[in-house]
Design a protein around this motif. Structure first.
Motif, mmCIF file in Angstrom:
data_model
loop_
_atom_site.group_PDB
_atom_site.id
_atom_site.type_symbol
_atom_site.label_atom_id
_atom_site.label_comp_id
_atom_site.label_asym_id
_atom_site.label_seq_id
_atom_site.Cartn_x
_atom_site.Cartn_y
_atom_site.Cartn_z
ATOM 1 N N PRO A 1 0.839 -1.216 0.000
ATOM 2 C CA PRO A 1 0.000 0.000 0.000
ATOM 3 C C PRO A 1 0.867 1.256 0.000
ATOM 4 O O PRO A 1 1.883 1.325 0.678
ATOM 5 C CB PRO A 1 -0.796 -0.136 1.292
ATOM 6 N N ILE B 1 -6.017 0.924 -6.709
ATOM 7 C CA ILE B 1 -6.717 1.997 -7.396
ATOM 8 C C ILE B 1 -6.231 1.999 -8.841
ATOM 9 O O ILE B 1 -5.029 2.089 -9.096
ATOM 10 C CB ILE B 1 -6.445 3.364 -6.744
ATOM 11 N N ARG C 1 -8.361 8.669 -12.764
ATOM 12 C CA ARG C 1 -8.762 7.538 -11.931
ATOM 13 C C ARG C 1 -9.975 6.857 -12.545
ATOM 14 O O ARG C 1 -10.952 7.504 -12.925
ATOM 15 C CB ARG C 1 -9.097 7.990 -10.514
ATOM 16 N N GLN D 1 -4.027 10.270 -1.092
ATOM 17 C CA GLN D 1 -5.439 10.064 -0.788
ATOM 18 C C GLN D 1 -5.746 8.632 -0.383
ATOM 19 O O GLN D 1 -6.675 8.386 0.395
ATOM 20 C CB GLN D 1 -6.299 10.455 -1.994
ATOM 21 N N TYR D 2 -4.994 7.662 -0.931
ATOM 22 C CA TYR D 2 -5.246 6.247 -0.648
ATOM 23 C C TYR D 2 -3.964 5.594 -0.150
ATOM 24 O O TYR D 2 -3.333 4.797 -0.854
ATOM 25 C CB TYR D 2 -5.749 5.538 -1.913
ATOM 26 N N ASN E 1 -3.597 3.280 1.964
ATOM 27 C CA ASN E 1 -3.739 1.864 2.289
ATOM 28 C C ASN E 1 -3.924 0.982 1.055
ATOM 29 O O ASN E 1 -4.203 -0.209 1.194
ATOM 30 C CB ASN E 1 -4.928 1.668 3.228
ATOM 31 N N ARG E 2 -3.779 1.561 -0.137
ATOM 32 C CA ARG E 2 -3.959 0.780 -1.360
ATOM 33 C C ARG E 2 -2.902 1.188 -2.374
ATOM 34 O O ARG E 2 -2.532 2.367 -2.467
ATOM 35 C CB ARG E 2 -5.358 1.007 -1.943
#
Length: 348
Positions: A122, A146, A159, A192-193, A195-196
């Motif tokens: 991540p 993502i 995205r 923003q992400y 954890n991914r």
């Protein structure tokens, strides 16, 4: 195929946009027809169940991954050959022993952590090859990332959802994003992400798996501290790739009519923009598989030496992992090839 010779790489002669010829039915015709008719309703059911219902339910990452593996399981895409640079084959899984010695257990745990660190984590970026819609499904089933869409002339990305990533494998490539597209920097998505992981398809369009196209500048939007993992996905047999836009029916037939398919996954060591400068040396440049002036294909926007080194490093890793060569072709050539192909042949 001589009429498409202008879409071959001038240095290597590789034609990355030509479809892979399908195997003749022969004596297997009854079996393949039965498998197709039996699997097609199952694939439609599990696909609609996931994209219409399950992905919107709070079933967690594991539940979504299980559903995606069901989609991959219908055409029997089970045999995944995974190799990671720096990790011996067969040592990706944790070591299990009945009564490990404390010292051995500590060493095993330390080794396991080192092995896991070589996998996309991540907050990192996955630069994946792009040959088939199966690429996106497999990456989603393993990493829950993502997804983004890259374009040749911009460092920003769009995205997209998993379903949009699948459809892009069948779409006519575009050199520019649509007017209503919401473009964003890759570094912004990483923040923003956290954890991914973030998935980029830097080639911007699909190929037949026989060459690595000119990479997009979207990789240059990654912050210097962010790790980039080149990932190569190849298939055996190779005829489930979609280098031609709109080849929905041919992919369904090839995918569902054969007993099984194998994915060969190769993950290179991570690279950052700062490391790319050190890794790009004259000795390594002499060993490059690239035979066309790649840097000349970068458009008007100037890039620094470190940015060129980053693009070269990722492209060389993808070529080495896939055991192919880099070619001097890109999205524009794919568009011209698609027009020439549609004028003389029908895509189905």
């Amino acid at each position: 195929m001589e009429r498409y010779s202008q879409f071959r790489d001038r240095g290597s002669g590789i034609a990355p946009f030509l479809p892979i010829p399908a195997e003749p039915l022969g004596l297997q015709a009854p079996l393949r027809i039965f498998l197709f008719c039996f699997r097609l309703p199952l694939l439609i059911f599990v696909s609609l169940s996931y994209f219409l219902i399950l992905q919107w339910l709070p079933i967690g990452s594991l539940g979504k991954k299980a559903a995606l593996w069901c989609i991959l399981g219908v055409p029997s895409i089970w045999w995944v050959d995974l190799q990671v640079d720096g990790v011996r084959k067969g040592f990706v899984q944790p070591y299990i022993s009945n009564k490990p010695h404390p010292t051995d257990l500590t060493a095993r745990c330390r080794s396991l952590k080192q092995q896991q660190a070589r996998l996309p984590q991540p907050g990192s970026v996955i630069a994946s090859s792009f040959t088939s819609p199966i690429d996106a499904i497999y990456l989603a089933a393993i990493f829950d990332p993502i997804f983004t869409a890259s374009y040749p002339n911009t460092r920003q990305v769009e995205r997209i959802s998993l379903f949009q990533a699948i459809l892009r494998a069948f779409a006519v490539p575009s050199t520019q994003p649509a007017p209503n597209s919401r473009m964003v920097d890759v570094s912004t998505l990483v923040e923003q992400y956290p954890n991914r992981p973030i998935v980029l398809f830097p080639e911007c369009t699909t190929t037949n798996g026989r060459g690595i196209l000119t990479l997009s500048k979207s990789l240059l939007g990654v912050s210097p501290q962010t790790k980039i993992y080149p990932v190569s996905l190849r298939y055996t047999p190779m005829d489930i790739v979609t280098p031609l836009p709109g080849s929905y029916l041919s992919l369904l037939w090839t995918l569902l009519s054969k007993p099984t398919h194998c994915i060969r996954v190769r993950i290179a060591e991570c690279v950052t923009s700062s490391q790319a400068v050190l890794d790009t040396s004259p000795a390594r440049s002499n060993k490059s598989t690239y035979t066309t002036n790649y840097l000349d294909t970068l458009d008007q926007e100037q890039v620094s030496a470190s940015e060129k080194a980053l693009l070269d490093s990722v492209a060389e890793s993808l070529a080495r992992l896939g055991r192919v060569k880099r070619v001097g072709l890109g999205v524009k050539e794919k568009q011209e090839f698609s027009r020439a192909w549609s004028q003389s042949r029908r895509t189905w």
